[in-house]
Design a protein around this motif. Structure first.
Motif, PDB file in Angstrom:
ATOM      1  N   UNK A 102       0.831  -1.209   0.000  1.00  0.00           N
ATOM      2  CA  UNK A 102       0.000   0.000   0.000  1.00  0.00           C
ATOM      3  C   UNK A 102       0.864   1.257   0.000  1.00  0.00           C
ATOM      4  N   UNK A 103       1.936   1.219   0.784  1.00  0.00           N
ATOM      5  CA  UNK A 103       2.860   2.356   0.796  1.00  0.00           C
ATOM      6  C   UNK A 103       3.449   2.587  -0.593  1.00  0.00           C
ATOM      7  N   UNK A 104       3.830   1.492  -1.251  1.00  0.00           N
ATOM      8  CA  UNK A 104       4.423   1.612  -2.587  1.00  0.00           C
ATOM      9  C   UNK A 104       3.434   2.231  -3.569  1.00  0.00           C
ATOM     10  N   UNK A 105       2.166   1.829  -3.473  1.00  0.00           N
ATOM     11  CA  UNK A 105       1.150   2.376  -4.366  1.00  0.00           C
ATOM     12  C   UNK A 105       1.038   3.894  -4.207  1.00  0.00           C
ATOM     13  N   UNK A 106       1.022   4.359  -2.974  1.00  0.00           N
ATOM     14  CA  UNK A 106       0.871   5.798  -2.725  1.00  0.00           C
ATOM     15  C   UNK A 106       2.174   6.536  -3.020  1.00  0.00           C
ATOM     16  N   UNK A 107       3.311   5.940  -2.682  1.00  0.00           N
ATOM     17  CA  UNK A 107       4.592   6.633  -2.833  1.00  0.00           C
ATOM     18  C   UNK A 107       5.015   6.815  -4.281  1.00  0.00           C
ATOM     19  N   UNK A 108       4.262   6.196  -5.211  1.00  0.00           N
ATOM     20  CA  UNK A 108       4.513   6.484  -6.623  1.00  0.00           C
ATOM     21  C   UNK A 108       4.042   7.897  -6.982  1.00  0.00           C
ATOM     22  N   UNK A 109       3.292   8.494  -6.061  1.00  0.00           N
ATOM     23  CA  UNK A 109       2.777   9.851  -6.274  1.00  0.00           C
ATOM     24  C   UNK A 109       3.732  10.897  -5.675  1.00  0.00           C
ATOM     25  N   UNK A 110       3.965  11.961  -6.416  1.00  0.00           N
ATOM     26  CA  UNK A 110       4.817  13.067  -5.963  1.00  0.00           C
ATOM     27  C   UNK A 110       4.111  13.814  -4.831  1.00  0.00           C
ATOM     28  N   UNK A 111       4.789  13.943  -3.684  1.00  0.00           N
ATOM     29  CA  UNK A 111       4.165  14.628  -2.534  1.00  0.00           C
ATOM     30  C   UNK A 111       3.830  16.082  -2.843  1.00  0.00           C
ATOM     31  N   UNK A 112       4.552  16.684  -3.751  1.00  0.00           N
ATOM     32  CA  UNK A 112       4.295  18.084  -4.090  1.00  0.00           C
ATOM     33  C   UNK A 112       3.072  18.241  -4.990  1.00  0.00           C
ATOM     34  N   UNK A 113       2.690  17.155  -5.674  1.00  0.00           N
ATOM     35  CA  UNK A 113       1.574  17.234  -6.620  1.00  0.00           C
ATOM     36  C   UNK A 113       0.299  16.566  -6.101  1.00  0.00           C
ATOM     37  N   UNK A 114       0.450  15.554  -5.239  1.00  0.00           N
ATOM     38  CA  UNK A 114      -0.718  14.884  -4.663  1.00  0.00           C
ATOM     39  C   UNK A 114      -1.229  15.732  -3.492  1.00  0.00           C
ATOM     40  N   UNK A 115      -2.406  16.305  -3.668  1.00  0.00           N
ATOM     41  CA  UNK A 115      -2.921  17.229  -2.659  1.00  0.00           C
ATOM     42  C   UNK A 115      -3.396  16.520  -1.394  1.00  0.00           C
ATOM     43  N   UNK A 116      -3.999  15.326  -1.545  1.00  0.00           N
ATOM     44  CA  UNK A 116      -4.488  14.620  -0.353  1.00  0.00           C
ATOM     45  C   UNK A 116      -4.725  13.149  -0.659  1.00  0.00           C
ATOM     46  N   UNK A 117      -4.476  12.323   0.376  1.00  0.00           N
ATOM     47  CA  UNK A 117      -4.807  10.905   0.331  1.00  0.00           C
ATOM     48  C   UNK A 117      -5.946  10.663   1.315  1.00  0.00           C
ATOM     49  N   UNK A 118      -7.018  10.041   0.835  1.00  0.00           N
ATOM     50  CA  UNK A 118      -8.141   9.658   1.695  1.00  0.00           C
ATOM     51  C   UNK A 118      -8.051   8.155   1.938  1.00  0.00           C
ATOM     52  N   UNK A 119      -7.994   7.743   3.191  1.00  0.00           N
ATOM     53  CA  UNK A 119      -7.872   6.333   3.519  1.00  0.00           C
ATOM     54  C   UNK A 119      -9.219   5.759   3.917  1.00  0.00           C
ATOM     55  N   UNK A 120      -9.601   4.673   3.227  1.00  0.00           N
ATOM     56  CA  UNK A 120     -10.882   4.003   3.473  1.00  0.00           C
ATOM     57  C   UNK A 120     -10.621   2.493   3.531  1.00  0.00           C
ATOM     58  N   UNK A 121     -11.700   1.711   3.697  1.00  0.00           N
ATOM     59  CA  UNK A 121     -11.637   0.252   3.575  1.00  0.00           C
ATOM     60  C   UNK A 121     -10.591  -0.341   4.522  1.00  0.00           C
ATOM     61  N   UNK A 122     -10.709  -0.021   5.809  1.00  0.00           N
ATOM     62  CA  UNK A 122      -9.773  -0.568   6.780  1.00  0.00           C
ATOM     63  C   UNK A 122     -10.293  -0.425   8.187  1.00  0.00           C
ATOM     64  N   UNK A 123      -9.850  -1.306   9.065  1.00  0.00           N
ATOM     65  CA  UNK A 123     -10.182  -1.180  10.476  1.00  0.00           C
ATOM     66  C   UNK A 123      -9.342  -0.062  11.082  1.00  0.00           C
ATOM     67  N   UNK A 124      -9.764   0.424  12.249  1.00  0.00           N
ATOM     68  CA  UNK A 124      -9.150   1.613  12.854  1.00  0.00           C
ATOM     69  C   UNK A 124      -7.629   1.491  12.976  1.00  0.00           C
ATOM     70  N   UNK A 125      -7.168   0.354  13.472  1.00  0.00           N
ATOM     71  CA  UNK A 125      -5.728   0.182  13.672  1.00  0.00           C
ATOM     72  C   UNK A 125      -4.974   0.245  12.345  1.00  0.00           C
TER      73      UNK A 125
END
Length: 463
Positions: free
Chosen positions: A413-436
């Motif tokens: 999951x980290x690899x999937x998101x880290x393919x995105x440039x932090x300067x260009x990706x405005x926000x990541x919304x996290x869903x489909x998971x338990x609280x922890x």
């Protein structure tokens, strides 16, 4: 443009996200939410007017993403459902299976002069509603840009996990600006049997990401083949017993059958009879054969060299109920693959009933078992379980492996998101998971410099 998270918010099931532009409304996924006691109420009514939705985009076939589509249509949705060709085929058989599950929960008792009274919840939908849903499917291949309006286009990117599973990438022009939004759906893992690896997403402005295995790491000790050989040898050869494997009929079963085919075709073990006891698995396997060009290179190479990946001499697909019952009278060592994966219903319960007190039986779990399920009770070591209104001692050996999990873990999951440039990706919304899991993934992404949001159900965001 407004994004509202209406499902799989701070939980795993019921994926449903509403995206509204000035003059067009999209719904991404419409899954069943089955994590609450109020199952019927949670799924029968929508927090928006279905008639106002212009199009549905379906990431993949699993019921927690597709299972409430017929209800949406019953409630007034008139538009198309966009998905990949395998997703359309697999969703049809899964929705029909859901109808059977709904109907099985309606107990019939005679009352008065031969009249029958239905007890239990009323089905959310029936077969005719599923057929209405299937009629709405419009299929789009991977990497093919599909123009919805002169302002909106859609592209599906493969993400592994299940045959046909895709991350929809939307390009939307609004108020003189162009924005890209991607929904991961469920992300698979590398080197999974039969399926291609997840692909890198193009750069986007906003990403809605699943987080099922946030903070969790798959085993790296040994290969799937080595693990299966070890367990089969111990269960069926060293000691002439039975190996029972609860497996979801779509995805997990096909991966397991292919892995077993490679073991037996290479004579890595003496022959052992294998029963796949699931009509749904048999139907799904035909769909995997139909879309053979979308399987991974290893699978296609095996086909060219040895033939059908999902068929070998020791293997039998069991569809008729009487054949399923007859397996109990098969007294040679064997492997039984049956559904459901968490043991909550299905033919697997028949096999458990006859074998849970068998010292020469091994039950191998190859997937996640939610809290409260029979599978979870066996995995936590309960010495007694209840089946068919009887309390039975557990004498069978209980084992588990995560090497066939179809979900990517924390690193994937980290690899999937880290393919995105932090300067260009405005926000990541996290869903489909338990609280922890949500919090673990959010913390890791924040440390990498990403802006992260964990929405609650019904929360809206201006993009």
């Amino acid at each position: 443009m407004k994004l509202t998270i209406w499902g799989a918010a701070q939980q795993v099931t019921g994926s449903m996200h509403l995206l509204q532009t000035n003059n067009y409304t999209l719904l991404i996924d419409c899954g069943l939410d089955y994590e609450k006691d109020t199952f019927q109420e949670e799924n029968e009514y929508f927090p928006f007017d279905p008639a106002e939705i212009d199009v549905v985009i379906l990431t993949h076939a699993h019921i927690d993403h597709s299972g409430n589509l017929p209800t949406l249509i019953r409630a007034g949705f008139k538009g198309q459902i966009l998905c990949t060709p395998p997703t359309a085929d697999l969703t049809e058989i899964l929705l029909l299976d859901s109808v059977n599950i709904f109907l099985s929960k309606q107990h019939k008792t005679k009352r008065g002069k031969g009249r029958k009274q239905h007890l239990g919840p009323r089905p959310l939908y029936l077969e005719k509603h599923v057929m209405d849903t299937v009629d709405r499917f419009v299929t789009i291949g991977f990497h093919k840009t599909f123009v919805l309006t002169d302002q909106i286009s859609l592209t599906f990117i493969p993400v592994g996990h299940l045959l046909g599973a895709a991350a929809p990438v939307l390009e939307i022009k609004e108020a003189g600006q162009t924005k890209k939004i991607a929904f991961t759906g469920d992300v698979g893992r590398k080197n999974y049997p039969v399926l291609k690896d997840p692909e890198t997403l193009p750069q986007v402005d906003y990403l809605i990401s699943e987080s099922t295995y946030g903070g969790k790491f798959h085993s790296t000790q040994g290969t799937l083949q080595d693990k299966l050989i070890e367990i089969i040898h111990e269960s069926c050869i060293k000691f002439p017993g039975r190996l029972i494997i609860p497996a979801f009929s779509i995805g997990r079963t096909q991966a397991l059958v292919y892995a077993l085919n490679k073991i037996f075709s290479q004579a890595l073990l003496p022959p052992v009879k294998v029963f796949v006891d699931s009509p749904l698995a048999a139907q799904a396997t035909k769909i995997y054969r139909k879309h053979h060009d979308l399987l991974n290179e290893d699978s296609r190479a095996f086909y060219k060299a040895s033939g059908d990946e999902f068929s070998f001499k020791e293997l039998s697909y069991v569809e008729e109920k009487k054949e399923s019952i007859s397996i109990s009278n098969y007294h040679e060592p064997c492997i039984i693959i049956s559904s459901a994966g968490m043991l909550e219903g299905g033919r697997i319960q028949d096999h458990l009933y006859h074998n849970i007190q068998n010292y020469y039986c091994t039950i191998l779990f190859i997937g996640y078992c939610a809290k409260g399920t029979l599978g979870n009770r066996l995995l936590r070591g309960d010495p007694i379980v209840r089946l068919r209104n009887r309390d039975l001692m557990v004498y069978a050996s209980i084992k588990q492996t995560d090497l066939l999990s179809g979900h990517g873990d924390h690193l994937d999951l980290l690899k999937m998101v880290k393919s995105q440039d932090t300067a260009l990706l405005k926000k990541v919304f996290l869903v489909h998971g338990e609280e922890k899991s949500l919090n673990s993934l959010a913390e890791a992404l924040t440390e990498e410099g990403y802006q992260v949001e964990i929405p609650f159900k019904g929360q809206s965001f201006e993009l």
